[in-house]
Design an enzyme around this catalytic site. Sequence first.
Site, short mmCIF file in Angstrom:
data_model
loop_
_atom_site.label_atom_id
_atom_site.label_comp_id
_atom_site.label_asym_id
_atom_site.label_seq_id
_atom_site.Cartn_x
_atom_site.Cartn_y
_atom_site.Cartn_z
N HIS A 51 -21.58 41.66 -4.75
CA HIS A 51 -20.73 42.72 -5.31
C HIS A 51 -20.83 42.74 -6.84
CE1 HIS A 51 -16.38 44.46 -5.76
NE2 HIS A 51 -17.29 45.37 -5.97
N GLU A 54 -24.08 44.33 -7.92
CA GLU A 54 -23.99 45.79 -7.82
C GLU A 54 -23.42 46.38 -9.11
OE1 GLU A 54 -20.67 48.70 -6.69
OE2 GLU A 54 -21.02 47.37 -4.99
N HIS A 55 -22.39 45.76 -9.65
CA HIS A 55 -21.76 46.23 -10.89
C HIS A 55 -22.66 45.99 -12.10
CE1 HIS A 55 -17.31 46.98 -9.96
NE2 HIS A 55 -17.87 46.75 -8.78
N GLU A 132 -10.23 44.94 -9.58
CA GLU A 132 -10.43 45.60 -8.29
C GLU A 132 -9.87 44.76 -7.15
OE1 GLU A 132 -14.12 47.28 -5.52
OE2 GLU A 132 -14.51 46.50 -7.52
#
Length: 891
Positions: A51, A54-55, A132
């Site tokens: 994750h 991805e950022h 998040e």
Amino acid sequence: MAPADRQQRIRLANGVRVRLIEDPAATQSAALLQLAAGSHHEPAAWPGLAHLLEHVLFTGSKGFQESDRLMAWVPAQGGKLNATTLTTSTAWFVGVNPAQLDAALARLVDMLAFPLMAVEAIAQEVAVIDAEYRMLASHTETLTSAALSHAFAQPHPLHRFQVGNQASFGEDNAALQRALRAYHRRFFHAGRLTLWLQGPQPLAEQRALAERWGNLFRPDPALAPPRRILRIPLTASGSAMAGARPPADGMANSSSPRTHCISNAPRLARRTPCTDDVPRLALQPHRAFALHHAAAHLMLYSFIIDDPAVETFSLLQALLQDTAAYSLLATLRAAGLCDDLRLLEPWRSPVQSVLTIEFQLCEPAGESATLRRSLEVLFTRWLVMLQDLPAGGLSHYAALALQRFRQHEPLDQLRARAFSLPPPESKAERLAARWQHLLSQLRPERMTRLEVSPEIIADRREVQGFWLELNAVEWPGVACQQENAGSGGDNPLMNAESGGANPLLNAGPGVAALPVMAFYSGASLPSPSILPSESVALHSVPGSGIPCLLLSPLPDQPLSPRVAAIVTSSLQTVSGDCLHNGGELSFSRRQGIWLLQLRGNSELLPSALNAVIPQLIAPSASAIRTGERLARRARQRLTSDIAVRCLLAQLPGLIRGEGAAEDNGPHLPHLRWSATLYGGDKALSLALARLLSRFPAEVNPEPLIPAARVPGRSLQCPTESRDAAAVVFCPLTESTAACLAAWQLMAVLFEPRFFQQYRVEKNIGYVVSCRFHQVSGVAGLLFALQSPSRSVEELLGYIAEFIMQRAEGIDGLTEEAIRDVSLPLREGLHEAVFNPTAYCLTDWQQRQLALPALTADSFAQLSPISIRKYYRQLAHHPECWWQLSNFPLTP
């Protein structure tokens, strides 16, 4: 969507798989790169690493940095971009105007193939993901997905923490950088990548783009040529010649002299990657659980699907979401068991999927076990009925699924194909075989159960990194009192309009009486026998394509949330019948205004409108009860949703005073509505105008003098989220097309800089948004921030500070810069003309503003002087701004 003969699959020289889709009618192009690796492939020591990567990949690459990188460049072009990390795959995707696809693809490939992954950027994105994570800690879908994992046997990567947060990443960003680079080296090669392209470009042009940019990725190791072959001549005795390398096993070949080939890198055949690097899921013995959630009443049934043909999932979705009479959903609604349902796929690997059917339950009116039993007996009986769906019915629902798919933009279509619900496109015989394979696994003995409710009392435990109140529960079996009677006869639940006895809820213990359920059998909507003699002044706009009728209350005539919810529930069955007959009926809120859309051919439109009007004049008791439940749920979401969404949902009511005086009657209040027919001939227009004379509201009245613009004001809203959130809406200061064009241009200029300043430099939190926005007939600039570490006062100060700081950039604008920045906006206007569906909504949106039509000339007439004028009107009149902020619901 393009027909099958306009699709092409190829494989590049380096091993990248490519899917090309030519869609001549599309006004946008899209690109998606999918990596066959996700959260399950990350090292156990680094939960959330996939994750995070991805950022981080968005933060810059060797070829494109700062304002030229994809994250900043796409919004400046009026496009869209995003990414998602799933358990076994990750995808990055972008949608732009067709002329920009080449430049967008260059940036997309560069950021994935040649990322910088600077330590500073990693630290920023760790903070973003931590914010998040905190936001997801109260997100209903995230928590239910985590709870579902409890039904599957451990150990399995599914049970690991996958989102990531500050604690999981730690403080050593250099070590984290090394882990990210190692993950990138291991997985980012052509053998694990699939490139999807879709747009109006011919296949040959798309293929050239794919080859130009896709071949930049590191080749698939499996397709690498064999290493140099060493040929070793052997002596007659079988021993190697002096200086020759002996066989790997140390044994000499005693056969007759021959040449022996040695290679430690054998060439492999082409294969589908990653079919065996994720273990299979298995059910554990106990499969029923209950989850406490303060804002949700849900029931979720899940199934493991082995060797899935995912095109059948969208076919199942079409059957589940059928709202026509006697459908599963219509029956559940009439029984007061369920208001809505949806199909989810919370987990997928190359060889398995988990399918979940989520039922949005009505608030419990009785004993929970009885409600569970009633819902489950209907659902399981419906699953049995699926076995008898004839070939014609299967083809019909497949066509509905394909029709739904074709309504999406190219970017959303690519997302559906790559990792969501692709359309059923196989030939009938193959689709039927795949369908039977799916049905063979949708059996009650393979089903897991999860009930979600505020009434549940459960133990607190950590699951997938989130704290849940979750318990295993006993789940009593049910028996059926009677068999389904087929497609004929009346459904006692469909006709129960009062709060009378419910044959399901009053059945004996462990027994459920089944109402009639049926699939669509070809019935058409009845045509109106006699048209009224009177008619309304129906607006007609010539056009090609399928005729479309749009009806909406005037912007200054808001529907109360309760009445809007009753209208929504009243039209559900007609909407399903309309869909089965090749049309479309929807009632939804668009930009703060409720819009009724009715689309179909010249025969269907009068029949559908004739069926709609009685439902609006006299809603049934069942529709009123359902609508009131929907309205209560909508009010609850005003506090329980993600904080910034709560504020955005309040904005229309703040501007127009919506909901200030709640109408408790079941009928539509006497409001003023607009009605416009797009396409169709004069005969159709006349028939609809006559039918609309019976519409329970004033249609297309004489225009009134526009009301004076209401000055902006502030509103504080309670939210369950403890994050601070702020929304500022700055409306146009003049009712002119020039002002509208200037506001849109300023939005393009401001958006990337706003993101850079508060998402990258100050890194205030996960939600940072600046865009042009239209709501309740008012257009303007919208700024939104949400932060776990800043206060509401700070967020509002940041927005005001940002607006004031734009003076220098605006003063430096040149004629050439204005032309470049406005190009995507002009192209968007041009493209809508050639898309009948898009044109209808674009024209309707323009009509709500009560402004002169926006044209390409409106942008051409903008000058540095006029932009400076409009910017100063924006910056120097904060009293016109609408401001919303939140405060925690509980201290």
